[in-house]
Scaffold this motif. Structure first.
Motif, PDB file in Angstrom:
ATOM      1  N   ASP A  37      -2.300  -0.526  -6.011  1.00 14.02           N
ATOM      2  CA  ASP A  37      -3.473   0.238  -6.467  1.00 14.02           C
ATOM      3  C   ASP A  37      -4.786  -0.367  -5.991  1.00 14.02           C
ATOM      4  O   ASP A  37      -5.736   0.360  -5.721  1.00 14.02           O
ATOM      5  CB  ASP A  37      -3.522   0.256  -8.002  1.00 14.02           C
ATOM      6  CG  ASP A  37      -2.802   1.454  -8.571  1.00 14.02           C
ATOM      7  OD1 ASP A  37      -2.312   2.269  -7.774  1.00 14.02           O
ATOM      8  OD2 ASP A  37      -2.722   1.558  -9.812  1.00 14.02           O
ATOM      9  N   LEU A  89       7.709   2.919  -3.830  1.00 15.29           N
ATOM     10  CA  LEU A  89       6.332   3.251  -3.479  1.00 15.29           C
ATOM     11  C   LEU A  89       6.219   3.841  -2.069  1.00 15.29           C
ATOM     12  O   LEU A  89       5.300   4.581  -1.761  1.00 15.29           O
ATOM     13  CB  LEU A  89       5.428   2.012  -3.615  1.00 15.29           C
ATOM     14  CG  LEU A  89       5.260   1.529  -5.064  1.00 15.29           C
ATOM     15  CD1 LEU A  89       4.777   0.086  -5.111  1.00 15.29           C
ATOM     16  CD2 LEU A  89       4.287   2.428  -5.826  1.00 15.29           C
ATOM     17  N   ASN A 123       4.879  13.625  -5.313  1.00 14.18           N
ATOM     18  CA  ASN A 123       4.638  12.187  -5.276  1.00 14.18           C
ATOM     19  C   ASN A 123       4.457  11.772  -3.822  1.00 14.18           C
ATOM     20  O   ASN A 123       5.330  12.001  -2.998  1.00 14.18           O
ATOM     21  CB  ASN A 123       5.818  11.416  -5.884  1.00 14.18           C
ATOM     22  CG  ASN A 123       5.946  11.662  -7.369  1.00 14.18           C
ATOM     23  OD1 ASN A 123       4.945  11.908  -8.045  1.00 14.18           O
ATOM     24  ND2 ASN A 123       7.157  11.595  -7.872  1.00 14.18           N
ATOM     25  N   LYS A 124       3.323  11.162  -3.530  1.00 16.14           N
ATOM     26  CA  LYS A 124       3.009  10.817  -2.139  1.00 16.14           C
ATOM     27  C   LYS A 124       3.276   9.333  -1.887  1.00 16.14           C
ATOM     28  O   LYS A 124       2.966   8.503  -2.748  1.00 16.14           O
ATOM     29  CB  LYS A 124       1.528  11.111  -1.855  1.00 16.14           C
ATOM     30  CG  LYS A 124       1.179  12.591  -1.982  1.00 16.14           C
ATOM     31  CD  LYS A 124       1.418  13.341  -0.675  1.00 16.14           C
ATOM     32  CE  LYS A 124       1.217  14.840  -0.807  1.00 16.14           C
ATOM     33  NZ  LYS A 124       2.283  15.544  -1.515  1.00 16.14           N
ATOM     34  N   GLU A 144       2.764   5.595  -0.972  1.00 15.69           N
ATOM     35  CA  GLU A 144       1.541   4.785  -1.062  1.00 15.69           C
ATOM     36  C   GLU A 144       1.534   3.646  -0.065  1.00 15.69           C
ATOM     37  O   GLU A 144       0.484   3.092   0.249  1.00 15.69           O
ATOM     38  CB  GLU A 144       1.410   4.215  -2.483  1.00 15.69           C
ATOM     39  CG  GLU A 144       1.166   5.282  -3.523  1.00 15.69           C
ATOM     40  CD  GLU A 144       1.025   4.690  -4.911  1.00 15.69           C
ATOM     41  OE1 GLU A 144       0.112   3.882  -5.116  1.00 15.69           O
ATOM     42  OE2 GLU A 144       1.858   5.021  -5.775  1.00 15.69           O
ATOM     43  N   LYS A 171      -0.611  -0.788   2.744  1.00 18.25           N
ATOM     44  CA  LYS A 171      -1.099   0.382   2.018  1.00 18.25           C
ATOM     45  C   LYS A 171      -1.468   1.488   3.014  1.00 18.25           C
ATOM     46  O   LYS A 171      -2.054   1.207   4.062  1.00 18.25           O
ATOM     47  CB  LYS A 171      -2.326  -0.020   1.209  1.00 18.25           C
ATOM     48  CG  LYS A 171      -3.027   1.115   0.514  1.00 18.25           C
ATOM     49  CD  LYS A 171      -2.604   1.249  -0.913  1.00 18.25           C
ATOM     50  CE  LYS A 171      -3.408   2.320  -1.605  1.00 18.25           C
ATOM     51  NZ  LYS A 171      -3.991   1.874  -2.846  1.00 18.25           N
TER      52      LYS A 171
END
Ligand SMILES: C[S@@+](CC[C@H](N)C(=O)[O-])C[C@H]1O[C@@H](n2cnc3c(N)ncnc32)[C@H](O)[C@@H]1O
Ligand SMILES: [Zn+2]
Length: 311
Positions: free
Chosen positions: A230, A258, A275-276, A278, A310
């Motif tokens: 995040d 993820l 849901n993408k 990350e 990321k």
């Protein structure tokens, strides 16, 4: 005491972590500060490092070791699972990379008084953070036989867990168990002699299990990974070094989740869960220490480094 810890997979982890020399990076497990020092050397004057450790003795030693870089460095006593809060408290929104080199440091293992080692007789402690409340003594003397058996079986992968838990409970009805030496004796009595003859020290698995429970080690990793992702800037890196299969499995599974979070059944023609992904996993297989490193530092033998980026 000098705080000496040989850093594992040092070059490989820092090379993967630092992709931008003026970025902001986090070392979530400063320990002997070997990785922190290498990161700081790699950064230019625009870069910054936030170093976290839950062991105050490690931070104190790191402050000294990293004193030439103090303008680019912030050292913080906390758990790496609190990363978001730590950054918020310091007015930082996003970072470019986070490194975790999980596990105990050599000084923690070697300082007999801290109770991590089955080779020295010492108070049953095992806290990485000596300001936290839960100690090994508390667990051994107050948890139910069932809870003990579960901890020793799951975190130690010890096939004699049930017997060891039962022997602990029998012993503590007579005497409080307050030293590592007492616990080692109980474990030796619980494991049949034939099973003790080969393999590692009979107390190895149980000590690992109790240590994991005292320090909530697996929960810390599970909670930390989504939080790390995040707070990463696009292209930011997360590098995690683990030392046993339980930890590595969590990292591997969390990275997978993820990177590929779609929960739609495979027969669905299109994704409707929305849901993408990350992250992108950069290490299909973990990076391992080479033979030279294992020869020079046998503690590196079980290390595995996984890296993700990321999106
Ligand atoms: C293997 S050592 C790190 C060694 C370091 N990379 C070096 O090069 O010297 C692990 C360190 O992480 C700390 N640690 C482990 N789990 C932690 C957690 N959940 N939060 C903060 N620090 C943690 C331990 O106290 C220990 O000092
Ligand atoms: Zn989907």
């Amino acid at each position: 005491m000098e705080f000496y810890h040989v850093s594992v997979l040092l070059k490989q982890s820092v090379e993967n972590l630092v992709w931008k020399q003026d970025g902001i990076y986090v070392d979530g497990t400063v320990g002997g500060a070997g990785h922190s020092l290498e990161i700081l050397k790699t950064l230019n004057s625009g870069g910054k490092l936030i170093g976290i450790d839950r062991d105050l003795t490690a931070l104190k030693a790191a402050q000294e070791k990293l004193k030439n870089y103090k303008d680019r460095l912030l050292l913080i006593h906390s758990n790496f699972s609190n990363l978001k809060q730590v950054l918020e408290d310091n007015g930082i929104k996003k970072v470019d990379g986070v490194l975790l080199d999980i596990g105990v440091s050599s000084p923690q293992l070697d300082d007999a008084e801290r109770g991590f080692s089955y080779n020295n007789d010492a108070p049953l402690d095992m806290r990485m953070d000596m300001t936290s409340e839960l100690t090994a003594k508390e667990i051994i003397n107050t948890y139910s036989e069932n809870e003990l058996s579960k901890i020793i079986y799951e975190y130690g992968e010890e096939r004699w867990a049930k017997r060891i838990a039962s022997f602990i409970v029998k012993e503590r009805e007579k005497n409080k168990i307050i030293t590592t030496g007492q616990l080692v004796e109980i474990i030796k009595n619980a494991i049949p002699a034939s099973a003790r003859r080969e393999g590692p020290h009979p107390a190895k698995r149980t000590f690992q299990a109790i240590r994991i429970a005292v320090n909530r080690e697996l929960d810390e990793i599970t909670e930390a990974i989504p939080n790390i992702v995040d707070v990463l800037n696009p292209n930011g890196r997360v590098c995690i070094i683990t030392f046993h299969s339980l930890e590595d499995r969590i990292v591997k599974d969390e990275f997978k989740r993820l990177a590929n979070p779609c929960t739609c059944p495979p027969e669905f023609p299109v994704c409707i869960c929305n849901n993408k992904p990350e992250i992108n996993i950069l290490t299909r297989k973990p990076i391992l220490p080479d033979e030279d490193e294992i020869r020079e530092n046998p503690r590196s033998r079980s290390a595995k480094l996984r890296v993700a980026q990321k999106l």
